[in-house]
Design a protein around this motif. Structure first.
Motif, PDB file in Angstrom:
ATOM      1  N   VAL A 271       0.832  -1.200   0.000  1.00 29.45           N
ATOM      2  CA  VAL A 271       0.000   0.000   0.000  1.00 29.45           C
ATOM      3  C   VAL A 271       0.867   1.249   0.000  1.00 29.45           C
ATOM      4  N   ASN A 285      -7.811   3.330  -2.020  1.00 27.24           N
ATOM      5  CA  ASN A 285      -8.709   2.730  -1.028  1.00 27.24           C
ATOM      6  C   ASN A 285     -10.052   2.326  -1.623  1.00 27.24           C
ATOM      7  N   SER A 286     -10.364   2.840  -2.817  1.00 26.94           N
ATOM      8  CA  SER A 286     -11.608   2.440  -3.475  1.00 26.94           C
ATOM      9  C   SER A 286     -11.432   1.222  -4.372  1.00 26.94           C
ATOM     10  N   ILE A 356      -8.628  -5.610   2.694  1.00 27.92           N
ATOM     11  CA  ILE A 356      -8.811  -4.159   2.832  1.00 27.92           C
ATOM     12  C   ILE A 356     -10.226  -3.898   3.319  1.00 27.92           C
ATOM     13  N   ASP A 358     -12.916  -1.272   5.890  1.00 29.50           N
ATOM     14  CA  ASP A 358     -13.179   0.169   5.982  1.00 29.50           C
ATOM     15  C   ASP A 358     -12.142   0.882   6.836  1.00 29.50           C
ATOM     16  N   ARG A 361      -9.060   1.313   4.824  1.00 25.87           N
ATOM     17  CA  ARG A 361      -9.292   2.365   3.830  1.00 25.87           C
ATOM     18  C   ARG A 361      -9.133   3.749   4.456  1.00 25.87           C
ATOM     19  N   ILE A 364      -5.465   4.350   4.730  1.00 28.81           N
ATOM     20  CA  ILE A 364      -4.905   4.671   3.421  1.00 28.81           C
ATOM     21  C   ILE A 364      -5.220   6.118   3.053  1.00 28.81           C
ATOM     22  N   GLN A 365      -6.457   6.544   3.320  1.00 35.45           N
ATOM     23  CA  GLN A 365      -6.850   7.911   2.992  1.00 35.45           C
ATOM     24  C   GLN A 365      -5.987   8.929   3.724  1.00 35.45           C
TER      25      GLN A 365
END
Length: 411
Positions: A271, A285-286, A356, A358, A361, A364-365
């Protein structure tokens, strides 16, 4: 070896004779025997290395190099030239590296050998990578996943779209995992396309594209074209640059199931590597479904098992990784004729899988570090490469030292 035999037969049929023809026939025989030796002993690579005394030959078996034989110096240019002819290389070019492929038709299967030359101080070194279909594609059950990791990986494959990454160093079995996966999911109802460098094995129901940088067909350019070919599943042999990474992520976002590989030491760092390459956090992340990191470890020879008392440092690392419960009995191979006195016979993969969710994610954001991602994944039940390997050692499949060596821990 049929092609070389036919070549020799045609030569003899012309009526040619004399020392030159006899010597050429002898070199053909030597090279054929060398290739057959590598295939018979399940070597992944054959190294032909010019040294001061002549041409040294080593076989890479189960990840380790072992000496095979040494040819006298006068035979070296003849053997090298023969291999270059078989691989379609320019035998007159000795100053620059070359690449080629040798195609062998065996009695039961076709075996391709990827050849690479490199000028060194005593001549040209050649490495022959043996691409044996029997070891390149396996059933998913044979890939070495423990029960937890297999269930997680099967959950990855249930996604209709998204990106699945397989990471690890060169030679850790990433291609085997991806080819085996494509064979499992591909059928005539879906359009599966791969972009590879090189194409190592021809897959049924899969359209395979060979990258050719000399003509401008890069991973990124091929991938952009693939997206106009109505694909369901895409496999990108390796994400090497930002452009390829961004196109792969966009493909995953627009309804395609994308597989690819990265050279990273563990799953969380895949990542951070993509973020460092410039892929936007929102895109990653999407699109990302999960990451698999793997290594290959040697298995104890079952014909010469004996109990082993591991070194104190190895035992300390085992307790740190697996807790302070009951210490199992550990084993090692003593060395016998079945394992060439190494104590090991065959290899299997160890893994860590990071789904992965939520929370990841969110990390990651925020562009969090690989260590923060790792800490969260472990808290959610991810077994690390070291833990998976230690559990194999506890079952007598391998040694603690072998696990430590392959997971980059120094003892």
């Amino acid at each position: 070896m049929r092609k070389r035999e036919e070549d020799a037969g045609r030569r003899k049929g012309t009526g040619a004779s004399g020392p030159g023809v006899a010597q050429e026939d002898r070199i053909i025989e030597v090279v054929n025997e060398l290739l057959q030796e590598g295939i018979t002993r399940s070597a992944s690579d054959i190294h032909l290395e010019p040294v001061e005394e002549g041409l040294s030959v080593r076989l890479r078996i189960d990840g380790m190099l072992y000496p095979l034989r040494q040819f006298p110096r006068e035979m070296m240019p003849l053997i090298i030239s023969r291999l270059k002819i078989m691989a379609g290389m320019d035998i007159a070019e000795k100053r620059l590296p070359q690449d080629g492929t040798i195609y062998l038709d065996g009695e039961q299967r076709e075996i391709n050998i990827r050849a690479s030359t490199l000028p060194v101080i005593y001549g040209e070194k050649i490495v022959l990578r043996i691409l044996n279909p029997a070891g390149l594609i396996m059933a998913l059950d044979a890939l070495g996943f423990n029960d937890q990791n297999k269930n997680r990986y099967m959950n990855f494959l249930e996604h209709a779209w998204g990106m699945i990454l397989v990471t690890g160093p060169t030679g850790c079995g990433k291609t085997t995992t991806l080819y085996s996966t494509l064979r499992y999911i591909s059928n005539q109802q879906i359009n599966t396309i791969t972009v590879e460098d090189p194409v190592e094995y021809r897959l049924e129901n899969v359209n395979q594209v060979q990258v050719n940088t000399k003509t401008g067909l890069t991973f990124a350019r091929a991938l952009r074209t693939v997206l106009r070919q109505d694909p369901n599943v895409i496999m990108v042999g390796e994400i090497r640059d930002t452009e390829t990474a961004e196109i792969a992520a966009r493909a995953a976002l627009t309804g395609h199931l994308v597989f690819s590989t990265l050279h990273t030491s563990d799953a969380p760092r895949a990542v951070t590597r993509l973020l460092d390459m410039g892929v936007e956090p929102y895109m990653l992340n999407s699109s990302l479904v999960g990451v698999v990191s793997q290594r290959l470890i040697r298995l104890n020879c079952r014909n010469c098992l004996e109990r082993e008392i591991p070194a104190p440092a190895a035992m300390s690392l085992y307790r740190e990784s697996c807790g302070d419960g009951e210490i199992p009995v550990f084993f090692r191979g003593r060395g016998c004729e079945h394992c060439n006195q190494t104590g090991f016979k065959g290899r299997t993969a160890i893994h860590e899988l990071m789904p992965i969710d939520d929370n990841i994610r969110g990390l990651i954001q925020e562009s969090r570090s690989g260590q923060e991602l790792r800490s969260y994944a472990v808290s959610r039940g991810m077994k690390t490469l070291l833990q998976d390997g230690m559990e194999r050692a506890a079952r007598g499949e391998t040694t603690l030292q072998e696990v430590i060596r392959e997971t980059y821990y120094a003892i």
